[in-house]
Design an enzyme around this catalytic site. Structure first.
Site, PDB file in Angstrom:
ATOM      1  N   LYS A 190      39.623  12.492  89.353  1.00 55.07           N
ATOM      2  CA  LYS A 190      38.192  12.753  89.551  1.00 55.07           C
ATOM      3  C   LYS A 190      38.121  13.859  90.608  1.00 55.07           C
ATOM      4  O   LYS A 190      38.254  13.594  91.796  1.00 55.07           O
ATOM      5  CB  LYS A 190      37.496  11.480  90.034  1.00 55.07           C
ATOM      6  CG  LYS A 190      36.012  11.390  89.712  1.00 55.07           C
ATOM      7  CD  LYS A 190      35.150  12.456  90.348  1.00 55.07           C
ATOM      8  CE  LYS A 190      34.858  12.210  91.806  1.00 55.07           C
ATOM      9  NZ  LYS A 190      34.164  13.347  92.440  1.00 55.07           N
ATOM     10  N   GLU A 265      44.420  10.112 102.374  1.00 57.60           N
ATOM     11  CA  GLU A 265      44.610  11.316 103.193  1.00 57.60           C
ATOM     12  C   GLU A 265      43.235  11.683 103.724  1.00 57.60           C
ATOM     13  O   GLU A 265      42.399  12.198 102.984  1.00 57.60           O
ATOM     14  CB  GLU A 265      45.153  12.454 102.339  1.00 57.60           C
ATOM     15  CG  GLU A 265      46.601  12.327 101.978  1.00 57.60           C
ATOM     16  CD  GLU A 265      47.477  12.285 103.203  1.00 57.60           C
ATOM     17  OE1 GLU A 265      47.255  13.077 104.130  1.00 57.60           O
ATOM     18  OE2 GLU A 265      48.374  11.433 103.249  1.00 57.60           O
ATOM     19  N   CYS A 299      41.755  19.846 106.793  1.00 56.00           N
ATOM     20  CA  CYS A 299      41.794  18.618 107.602  1.00 56.00           C
ATOM     21  C   CYS A 299      42.810  18.685 108.741  1.00 56.00           C
ATOM     22  O   CYS A 299      42.616  18.083 109.780  1.00 56.00           O
ATOM     23  CB  CYS A 299      42.079  17.420 106.709  1.00 56.00           C
ATOM     24  SG  CYS A 299      43.514  17.651 105.658  1.00 56.00           S
ATOM     25  N   GLU A 399      35.423  15.626 113.644  1.00 56.27           N
ATOM     26  CA  GLU A 399      35.875  16.679 112.742  1.00 56.27           C
ATOM     27  C   GLU A 399      34.685  17.513 112.285  1.00 56.27           C
ATOM     28  O   GLU A 399      33.768  16.998 111.643  1.00 56.27           O
ATOM     29  CB  GLU A 399      36.572  16.057 111.531  1.00 56.27           C
ATOM     30  CG  GLU A 399      37.173  17.094 110.612  1.00 56.27           C
ATOM     31  CD  GLU A 399      37.970  16.489 109.486  1.00 56.27           C
ATOM     32  OE1 GLU A 399      37.560  15.439 108.956  1.00 56.27           O
ATOM     33  OE2 GLU A 399      39.009  17.075 109.138  1.00 56.27           O
TER      34      GLU A 399
HETATM   35  P1  ADP Z   1      32.983  15.388 101.632  1.00 53.81           P
HETATM   36  O1  ADP Z   1      31.978  14.600 102.419  1.00 53.81           O
HETATM   37  O2  ADP Z   1      33.693  16.348 102.452  1.00 53.81           O
HETATM   38  O3  ADP Z   1      32.457  15.932 100.335  1.00 53.81           O
HETATM   39  P2  ADP Z   1      34.023  13.039 100.492  1.00 53.81           P
HETATM   40  O4  ADP Z   1      34.976  12.112 101.133  1.00 53.81           O
HETATM   41  O5  ADP Z   1      32.596  12.601 100.357  1.00 53.81           O
HETATM   42  O6  ADP Z   1      34.137  14.392 101.252  1.00 53.81           O
HETATM   43  O7  ADP Z   1      34.513  13.443  99.043  1.00 53.81           O
HETATM   44  C1  ADP Z   1      35.850  13.483  98.623  1.00 53.81           C
HETATM   45  C2  ADP Z   1      35.917  12.965  97.199  1.00 53.81           C
HETATM   46  O8  ADP Z   1      35.457  11.610  97.200  1.00 53.81           O
HETATM   47  C3  ADP Z   1      35.030  13.699  96.202  1.00 53.81           C
HETATM   48  O9  ADP Z   1      35.711  13.774  94.960  1.00 53.81           O
HETATM   49  C4  ADP Z   1      33.825  12.794  96.087  1.00 53.81           C
HETATM   50  O10 ADP Z   1      33.140  12.902  94.856  1.00 53.81           O
HETATM   51  C5  ADP Z   1      34.481  11.433  96.201  1.00 53.81           C
HETATM   52  N1  ADP Z   1      33.562  10.361  96.623  1.00 53.81           N
HETATM   53  C6  ADP Z   1      32.474  10.444  97.428  1.00 53.81           C
HETATM   54  N2  ADP Z   1      31.880   9.238  97.558  1.00 53.81           N
HETATM   55  C7  ADP Z   1      32.607   8.359  96.832  1.00 53.81           C
HETATM   56  C8  ADP Z   1      32.518   6.956  96.564  1.00 53.81           C
HETATM   57  N3  ADP Z   1      31.538   6.212  97.072  1.00 53.81           N
HETATM   58  N4  ADP Z   1      33.465   6.397  95.780  1.00 53.81           N
HETATM   59  C9  ADP Z   1      34.454   7.134  95.260  1.00 53.81           C
HETATM   60  N5  ADP Z   1      34.589   8.448  95.453  1.00 53.81           N
HETATM   61  C10 ADP Z   1      33.686   9.067  96.230  1.00 53.81           C
END
Ligand code: ADP
Length: 497
Positions: A190, A265, A299, A399
């Site tokens: 994903k 990570e 990161c 961060e």
């Molecule tokens: P950022 O805030 O920098 O976009 P995230 O940690 O939100 O970083 O996003 C990293 C990945 O996690 C993306 O692929 C995002 O779609 C996914 N993601 C965000 N929220 C969720 C969730 N509740 N469950 C699973 N995946 C998620």
């Protein structure tokens, strides 16, 4: 001229379908409910492509396809050496189509071409590295124990799931899926909603390389729908996530409920400790390159610059000068050293941090802020910032994920190490000194997954990369250990008469 008009023919062809479809079971397919979303060129703020938006039903299809492929003769029954050949073939195709992959990545993330080039080159490198490791691994080891014939075999788990971020979409896809595939698992990815394209182009190459249907599946979509459905799916046997600590905790909880092992990570707040036996100009230049790499959306990058007091007065002007000289522009332009932020949301997040840092008492040695780039008025550009002040300032602790560094003077080695370790994260730090004894001492004392000496952001293949504390768990990526993380152990025992 909009960047969209400079597309390589291969990139234009890839972006022709509207929407660009997801890739499940070896086929390009629309979303189950026909949904789509937009991905932008952050350098122009303009539409790059509409993409099929996966949700739970699509994740179900992808996991089912990956399960079927895992059980198939075409993949599950493949000899290790033949699997390795497929990985090498994919690496060959990544190299052969690197111009297209690089341009697509540059456009979707906003990063300069040389940086996208590094990322794509790294994908081929990792595919080959793990393919060769797979061929040289023993999958059945005898165990010497009295009165029994015993051995341990190593077998792949099944479906490995990956939820990836937008800062290094293709590089992290390569780092993450190479060991899983080399070990014989099948994968469902994903990608981040901001940057779904390069993982999809990789699928086209995997198909051409001869990967059987269902071995590699990519379902673009949003985190709280597609991502959450993948993390909670009972059909997956492993999960690897790269992203923010907040989401990492959600994913770990979902996986915990199903007892699915998880690799996280997460973020970082990397320090660089600069001793006064170094040339301030040289280190200032290197640290500027580090904090502006990928517009600071890295990161493990150096964001806390701890500078020994005697060097401070020379280091600060050298650093502000180096940061002011960074050429900001669209990723596709040859002179660009730093592209835009990936999105308006991320730009606002960084600006908000700078504001909060100042309110919290930080002094701006170099004021960062939004900037307009000629010919690209709607891009999400920002200039680098350098702050200084107390070590407990919000900008020294949290961060920021942008081109912003926080400089702090220190007296001696012990004080520097204490400052480095006064941090909830533990991803990567660096130490800069000509005294290698001191360098290694400090490198060992800094609590993190990686300590770099006289360099920052160093990723030779085979060297583990993965954080501790708030920066992650589960073994990291990039090393032989990562490959073994994707193999489960099974013991086979027979009593001897
Ligand atoms: P950022 O805030 O920098 O976009 P995230 O940690 O939100 O970083 O996003 C990293 C990945 O996690 C993306 O692929 C995002 O779609 C996914 N993601 C965000 N929220 C969720 C969730 N509740 N469950 C699973 N995946 C998620």
């Amino acid at each position: 001229m909009a960047a969209r008009d400079k597309l390589l023919p291969e990139v234009a062809e890839f972006l022709k379908p509207d929407p660009v479809q997801m890739f499940i079971d070896g086929q390009w397919t629309p979303a189950d409910d026909g949904g789509t979303f937009e991905t932008l060129d952050p350098g122009d703020g303009a539409l790059l492509a509409r993409v099929a938006e996966g949700k739970a039903a699509d994740i179900d299809r992808a996991v089912a396809a990956a399960q079927k492929a895992f059980a198939s003769e075409a993949w599950g029954g493949l000899a290790v050496k033949d699997r390795a050949v497929l990985l090498h073939r994919l690496a060959d195709l990544v190299e052969a189509h690197s111009d297209a992959l690089i341009q697509l990545e540059s456009l979707d993330v906003g990063k300069p071409i040389p940086q996208a080039d590094f990322d794509v080159t790294n994908v081929a490198l990792m595919l080959r590295w793990y393919a060769d490791l797979a061929v040289h691994t023993r999958y059945s080891e005898p165990i010497a124990t009295p009165n029994f014939e015993a051995r341990q075999i190593r077998v792949p788990y099944g479906v490995a799931a990956f939820i990836l971020p937008w800062n290094f979409p293709i590089l992290l896809a390569g780092w993450n899926i190479s060991p899983a595939l080399a070990a014989g698992n099948t994968v469902v990815i994903k990608p981040a909603e901001n940057t779904p394209l390069s993982a999809l182009l990789l699928c086209a190459l995997a198909k051409e390389a001869g990967f059987p249907p269902g071995v590699i599946n990519v379902v673009p979509g949003f985190g709280d729908t597609a991502g959450a459905a993948l993390a909670a799916h009972t059909g997956i046997k492993r999960m690897a996530f790269t992203g923010s600590p907040a989401v990492g905790k959600l994913i770990a909880s979902s996986c915990g409920a199903n007892l699915v092992p998880v690799k996280l990570e997460l973020g970082g707040k990397g320090a660089a400790v600069v001793f006064d036996d170094m040339d301030p100009k040289v280190v200032a230049q290197k640290l500027t390159e580090s904090v502006t790499l990928n517009t600071g959306q890295v990161c493990c990058t150096a964001t806390r610059w701890l500078v020994q007091k005697k060097l401070w007065d020379k280091f600060v002007p050298a650093a502000t000068q180096a940061m002011k000289s960074v050429k900001i522009g669209h990723g596709l332009e040859a002179t660009t050293q730093m592209g835009p932020m990936v999105s308006q949301t991320q730009r606002e997040r960084v600006l908000d941090y700078l504001e909060r840092g100042r309110k919290d008492g930080a002094e701006a040695l170099l004021e960062g802020g939004p900037v307009t780039v000629a010919d690209h008025p709607d891009g999400f550009y920002i200039t680098p910032a350098l702050l200084t002040g107390a070590p407990d300032n919000v900008c020294a602790q949290e961060e920021i994920f942008g081109p912003a560094a926080y400089a702090i003077p220190f007296g001696d080695e012990a004080e520097a190490v204490a400052l480095v370790n006064d941090c909830p994260y533990g991803l990567a730090n660096s130490v800069w000194t000509a005294d290698l004894g001191r360098a290694n001492r400090v490198a060992e004392a800094m609590v993190a997954g990686s300590s770099w000496i006289n360099g920052h952001n160093l990723f030779p293949p085979g060297v583990p990369f993965g954080g501790c504390n708030l920066s992650g768990l589960g073994g990291g990526v990039g090393s032989a250990a990562t490959f073994f993380d994707y193999l489960r152990n099974q013991s086979i025992v027979r009593p001897l008469e």
